[in-house]
Design an enzyme around this catalytic site. Sequence first.
Site, PDB file in Angstrom:
ATOM      1  N   PRO A  25      43.333  43.265  32.006  1.00 26.20           N
ATOM      2  CA  PRO A  25      44.046  42.185  31.317  1.00 26.20           C
ATOM      3  C   PRO A  25      43.532  40.808  31.723  1.00 26.20           C
ATOM      4  O   PRO A  25      43.194  40.589  32.880  1.00 26.20           O
ATOM      5  CB  PRO A  25      45.489  42.368  31.772  1.00 26.20           C
ATOM      6  CG  PRO A  25      45.583  43.764  32.262  1.00 26.20           C
ATOM      7  CD  PRO A  25      44.234  44.172  32.719  1.00 26.20           C
ATOM      8  N   THR A  26      43.497  39.909  30.757  1.00 28.76           N
ATOM      9  CA  THR A  26      43.085  38.535  31.024  1.00 28.76           C
ATOM     10  C   THR A  26      44.009  37.924  32.062  1.00 28.76           C
ATOM     11  O   THR A  26      45.220  37.993  31.921  1.00 28.76           O
ATOM     12  CB  THR A  26      43.170  37.709  29.719  1.00 28.76           C
ATOM     13  OG1 THR A  26      42.365  38.350  28.748  1.00 28.76           O
ATOM     14  CG2 THR A  26      42.705  36.288  29.924  1.00 28.76           C
ATOM     15  N   GLY A  27      43.433  37.363  33.094  1.00 27.78           N
ATOM     16  CA  GLY A  27      44.250  36.722  34.112  1.00 27.78           C
ATOM     17  C   GLY A  27      44.618  37.643  35.248  1.00 27.78           C
ATOM     18  O   GLY A  27      45.293  37.269  36.189  1.00 27.78           O
ATOM     19  N   CYS A  28      44.153  38.890  35.170  1.00 28.09           N
ATOM     20  CA  CYS A  28      44.455  39.864  36.202  1.00 28.09           C
ATOM     21  C   CYS A  28      43.318  39.802  37.223  1.00 28.09           C
ATOM     22  O   CYS A  28      42.157  39.858  36.852  1.00 28.09           O
ATOM     23  CB  CYS A  28      44.471  41.235  35.553  1.00 28.09           C
ATOM     24  SG  CYS A  28      45.590  42.374  36.302  1.00 28.09           S
ATOM     25  N   VAL A  29      43.652  39.656  38.514  1.00 30.92           N
ATOM     26  CA  VAL A  29      42.565  39.560  39.499  1.00 30.92           C
ATOM     27  C   VAL A  29      42.367  40.851  40.275  1.00 30.92           C
ATOM     28  O   VAL A  29      43.233  41.692  40.287  1.00 30.92           O
ATOM     29  CB  VAL A  29      42.785  38.395  40.482  1.00 30.92           C
ATOM     30  CG1 VAL A  29      42.393  37.088  39.814  1.00 30.92           C
ATOM     31  CG2 VAL A  29      44.208  38.336  40.953  1.00 30.92           C
TER      32      VAL A  29
END
Lengths: 110, 135
Positions: free
Chosen positions: A106-110
Amino acid sequence: MAIEVNGKSYEVDEEGYLANLNEWEPAIAEVMAKEDDCELTDSHWEVINFLREYYEEYQIAPAVRVLTKAIGKKLGPDKGNSKYLYELFPYGPAKQACKYAGLPKPTGCV
Amino acid sequence: MSDVKKFMYVNRKAPYGTIYAWESLEVVLIGAAFEQDVALAFVDDGVYQIVKGQDTSELGIKNFSPTYSALGDYDINKIYVEKESLEARGLTVDDLLHLTWEDENEDWAEKDSIQVVSSEELKKILDESDVLLNF
C-alpha cells in the site's frame, strides 16, 4: 526472486510482493499464506477479493485506515474494525492481504 | 492534543510528461494517513490532471486518474479548481471527474468534493493554509 506455484515460477520483489499483478491467481495467495503459516479461510478471501476490486477501480492499494472503513461499509461493522482484520492478518491487514492479493505494497506503507 | 495543520497541495502541471502529478498524488495519499487537514488545488495545466476519460494506452504509461476518485475515502474533500484556468482551456466542471466523498455523519450521503473558485478566491484559500506544497 521468484515463488513456485503449481510448477510455475512467478517473479516477486525482495519483500515477496508479486512483480506483475496480472499474473495473479488464487493458488499464489495459498502458497504465500502457507509460507506465513496462515490458513486462508472464507473470511480471508473476503478481504483479498475486496482489495483486488478496490485496486481494479482506483489503481491503488488502500491504506489500512481506508481499508478498515471501506470493509465496514461493505461487510458491516463487525468486520470493519482493526481487531477483526488484525486477527485475520497479523502482519498488518493492508500489507499482508495486499501481498496475497498480488497487489503492490500500500502507498505510504513502510 | 495533536495540532492539525492545513496542508495545501497546488497542482500546476499536465498529468503526463513529467512525474509531478503522480508524485503529488502519492504524497497526498501518504500525508492523509497522518490525519492532517488536506486540500488540493488545480491550476494552469494542472486542471488536465482531473479531466475525465483519460486514455494513456498510446503513451505506455499507467492511467492514474481513477486514483483521484479514492481521495474521498481518504477524507480529502476540499478540491479547488481555478475557474480562469478551466476557461482558458475551454473546459467546464462537466469535463472533470466527478469526485465525491461520503459524509459518515449523514448516513454516508454522497457530496461533491470539487469547488470551482476564482483566482481571487483561491488566493485567499492559499493564504489561509499553513503548509503549501507546489507540484
